[in-house]
Design a protein around this motif. Sequence first.
Motif, mmCIF file in Angstrom:
data_model
loop_
_atom_site.group_PDB
_atom_site.id
_atom_site.type_symbol
_atom_site.label_atom_id
_atom_site.label_comp_id
_atom_site.label_asym_id
_atom_site.label_seq_id
_atom_site.Cartn_x
_atom_site.Cartn_y
_atom_site.Cartn_z
ATOM 1 N N ARG A 1 0.811 -1.222 0.000
ATOM 2 C CA ARG A 1 0.000 0.000 0.000
ATOM 3 C C ARG A 1 0.843 1.271 0.000
ATOM 4 N NH1 ARG A 1 -3.751 -2.675 4.182
ATOM 5 N NH2 ARG A 1 -5.248 -3.659 2.815
ATOM 6 N N PHE A 2 2.072 1.190 0.474
ATOM 7 C CA PHE A 2 2.912 2.378 0.552
ATOM 8 C C PHE A 2 3.779 2.485 -0.698
ATOM 9 C CE2 PHE A 2 1.986 1.642 5.049
ATOM 10 C CZ PHE A 2 1.514 2.894 5.384
ATOM 11 N N PRO A 3 3.654 3.587 -1.419
ATOM 12 C CA PRO A 3 4.381 3.720 -2.685
ATOM 13 C C PRO A 3 5.901 3.725 -2.535
ATOM 14 C CG PRO A 3 3.137 5.729 -2.197
ATOM 15 C CD PRO A 3 2.804 4.734 -1.138
ATOM 16 N N ARG A 4 6.407 4.110 -1.376
ATOM 17 C CA ARG A 4 7.862 4.157 -1.188
ATOM 18 C C ARG A 4 8.451 2.837 -0.709
ATOM 19 N NH1 ARG A 4 9.060 10.127 1.292
ATOM 20 N NH2 ARG A 4 8.437 11.255 -0.570
ATOM 21 N N SER A 5 7.614 1.841 -0.474
ATOM 22 C CA SER A 5 8.125 0.535 -0.050
ATOM 23 C C SER A 5 8.933 -0.092 -1.178
ATOM 24 C CB SER A 5 6.969 -0.403 0.310
ATOM 25 O OG SER A 5 6.322 0.025 1.466
ATOM 26 N N THR A 6 9.980 -0.773 -0.788
ATOM 27 C CA THR A 6 10.813 -1.497 -1.745
ATOM 28 C C THR A 6 10.915 -2.944 -1.283
ATOM 29 O OG1 THR A 6 12.866 -1.096 -0.555
ATOM 30 C CG2 THR A 6 12.200 0.571 -2.190
ATOM 31 N N ASP A 7 11.459 -3.773 -2.143
ATOM 32 C CA ASP A 7 11.663 -5.167 -1.759
ATOM 33 C C ASP A 7 12.572 -5.254 -0.537
ATOM 34 O OD1 ASP A 7 10.058 -6.063 -3.867
ATOM 35 O OD2 ASP A 7 11.753 -6.110 -5.248
ATOM 36 N N ALA A 8 13.583 -4.403 -0.488
ATOM 37 C CA ALA A 8 14.517 -4.414 0.645
ATOM 38 C C ALA A 8 13.839 -3.980 1.940
ATOM 39 C CB ALA A 8 15.717 -3.517 0.350
ATOM 40 N N THR A 9 12.955 -2.973 1.883
ATOM 41 C CA THR A 9 12.272 -2.558 3.109
ATOM 42 C C THR A 9 11.285 -3.626 3.558
ATOM 43 O OG1 THR A 9 10.577 -1.295 1.906
ATOM 44 C CG2 THR A 9 12.528 -0.087 2.651
ATOM 45 N N PHE A 10 10.659 -4.327 2.618
ATOM 46 C CA PHE A 10 9.775 -5.434 2.977
ATOM 47 C C PHE A 10 10.575 -6.537 3.668
ATOM 48 C CE2 PHE A 10 7.936 -9.595 1.748
ATOM 49 C CZ PHE A 10 6.835 -9.551 2.590
ATOM 50 N N HIS A 11 11.732 -6.877 3.110
ATOM 51 C CA HIS A 11 12.596 -7.894 3.704
ATOM 52 C C HIS A 11 12.974 -7.502 5.131
ATOM 53 C CE1 HIS A 11 16.504 -9.871 4.513
ATOM 54 N NE2 HIS A 11 15.902 -10.889 3.939
ATOM 55 N N ALA A 12 13.311 -6.247 5.336
ATOM 56 C CA ALA A 12 13.688 -5.772 6.673
ATOM 57 C C ALA A 12 12.517 -5.887 7.643
ATOM 58 C CB ALA A 12 14.171 -4.332 6.593
ATOM 59 N N LYS A 13 11.307 -5.578 7.183
ATOM 60 C CA LYS A 13 10.136 -5.705 8.051
ATOM 61 C C LYS A 13 9.877 -7.155 8.423
ATOM 62 C CE LYS A 13 7.508 -1.617 6.951
ATOM 63 N NZ LYS A 13 6.208 -1.063 6.692
ATOM 64 N N VAL A 14 10.017 -8.048 7.462
ATOM 65 C CA VAL A 14 9.843 -9.475 7.755
ATOM 66 C C VAL A 14 10.876 -9.913 8.791
ATOM 67 C CG1 VAL A 14 10.047 -11.803 6.783
ATOM 68 C CG2 VAL A 14 8.769 -10.065 5.554
ATOM 69 N N ALA A 15 12.116 -9.536 8.570
ATOM 70 C CA ALA A 15 13.188 -9.920 9.500
ATOM 71 C C ALA A 15 12.940 -9.339 10.890
ATOM 72 C CB ALA A 15 14.534 -9.456 8.963
ATOM 73 N N PRO A 62 20.319 -12.721 5.799
ATOM 74 C CA PRO A 62 20.740 -11.326 5.996
ATOM 75 C C PRO A 62 20.567 -10.504 4.720
ATOM 76 C CG PRO A 62 22.451 -12.859 6.695
ATOM 77 C CD PRO A 62 21.398 -13.661 6.006
ATOM 78 N N ALA A 63 20.401 -9.215 4.896
ATOM 79 C CA ALA A 63 20.260 -8.307 3.750
ATOM 80 C C ALA A 63 21.633 -8.020 3.168
ATOM 81 C CB ALA A 63 19.583 -7.019 4.191
ATOM 82 N N MET A 64 21.978 -8.718 2.116
ATOM 83 C CA MET A 64 23.276 -8.539 1.464
ATOM 84 C C MET A 64 23.127 -8.651 -0.045
ATOM 85 S SD MET A 64 25.681 -10.871 3.828
ATOM 86 C CE MET A 64 26.856 -10.074 4.864
ATOM 87 N N GLY A 65 22.045 -8.153 -0.566
ATOM 88 C CA GLY A 65 21.840 -8.227 -2.006
ATOM 89 C C GLY A 65 21.150 -9.493 -2.458
ATOM 90 N N SER A 66 20.987 -10.469 -1.578
ATOM 91 C CA SER A 66 20.269 -11.696 -1.933
ATOM 92 C C SER A 66 19.193 -11.953 -0.891
ATOM 93 C CB SER A 66 21.233 -12.876 -2.025
ATOM 94 O OG SER A 66 21.831 -13.113 -0.756
ATOM 95 N N GLU A 67 18.377 -10.940 -0.655
ATOM 96 C CA GLU A 67 17.362 -11.031 0.378
ATOM 97 C C GLU A 67 16.367 -12.145 0.064
ATOM 98 O OE1 GLU A 67 18.103 -8.101 -1.144
ATOM 99 O OE2 GLU A 67 18.762 -6.750 0.429
ATOM 100 N N ARG A 68 16.298 -13.071 0.991
ATOM 101 C CA ARG A 68 15.399 -14.211 0.846
ATOM 102 C C ARG A 68 14.800 -14.538 2.202
ATOM 103 N NH1 ARG A 68 16.402 -16.644 -3.959
ATOM 104 N NH2 ARG A 68 18.369 -16.180 -4.956
ATOM 105 N N PHE A 69 13.688 -15.246 2.161
ATOM 106 C CA PHE A 69 13.164 -15.822 3.387
ATOM 107 C C PHE A 69 12.584 -17.177 3.061
ATOM 108 C CE2 PHE A 69 9.743 -13.189 1.733
ATOM 109 C CZ PHE A 69 8.603 -13.965 1.879
ATOM 110 N N GLU A 70 12.603 -18.040 4.039
ATOM 111 C CA GLU A 70 12.115 -19.406 3.859
ATOM 112 C C GLU A 70 10.962 -19.631 4.822
ATOM 113 O OE1 GLU A 70 14.279 -23.574 3.462
ATOM 114 O OE2 GLU A 70 14.240 -22.883 5.547
ATOM 115 N N VAL A 71 9.863 -20.156 4.291
ATOM 116 C CA VAL A 71 8.722 -20.537 5.106
ATOM 117 C C VAL A 71 8.762 -22.056 5.218
ATOM 118 C CG1 VAL A 71 6.214 -20.539 5.298
ATOM 119 C CG2 VAL A 71 7.393 -18.562 4.305
ATOM 120 N N ARG A 72 8.791 -22.541 6.450
ATOM 121 C CA ARG A 72 8.844 -23.984 6.692
ATOM 122 C C ARG A 72 7.451 -24.483 7.046
ATOM 123 N NH1 ARG A 72 13.668 -23.004 10.707
ATOM 124 N NH2 ARG A 72 15.237 -22.375 9.199
ATOM 125 N N HIS A 73 7.011 -25.518 6.346
ATOM 126 C CA HIS A 73 5.720 -26.119 6.652
ATOM 127 C C HIS A 73 5.841 -27.629 6.534
ATOM 128 C CE1 HIS A 73 4.903 -26.638 2.337
ATOM 129 N NE2 HIS A 73 5.391 -25.417 2.202
#
Length: 82
Positions: free
Chosen positions: A8-22, A35-46
């Motif tokens: 919803r926020f126009p200034r949000s970026t993929d990196a800021t989303f990653h930081a919020k998740v973290a 970690p945020a080092m240019g390869s921002e990823r997250f894993e969901v375990r189910h």
Amino acid sequence: ALLDEACRFPRSTDATFHAKVADNLISNKRLRVTPAMGSERFEVRHYAGGVTYSVAGFLDKNRDSVSADLVGLLQRSLPPSP
């Protein structure tokens, strides 16, 4: 909720989303954030194993809102937190 907010926020970026998740979900045992080092990823375990997501282009792919019915269904399908 974090994804909806970021979309919803126009200034949000993929990196800021990653930081919020973290920042907000780091204690969740079903989530692992790299970690945020240019390869921002997250894993969901189910039950079927882990699924890794790259945040590159993640917000653009998810700009539409999640319906309240779907959110309720997902919340009811999760086991209670210990």
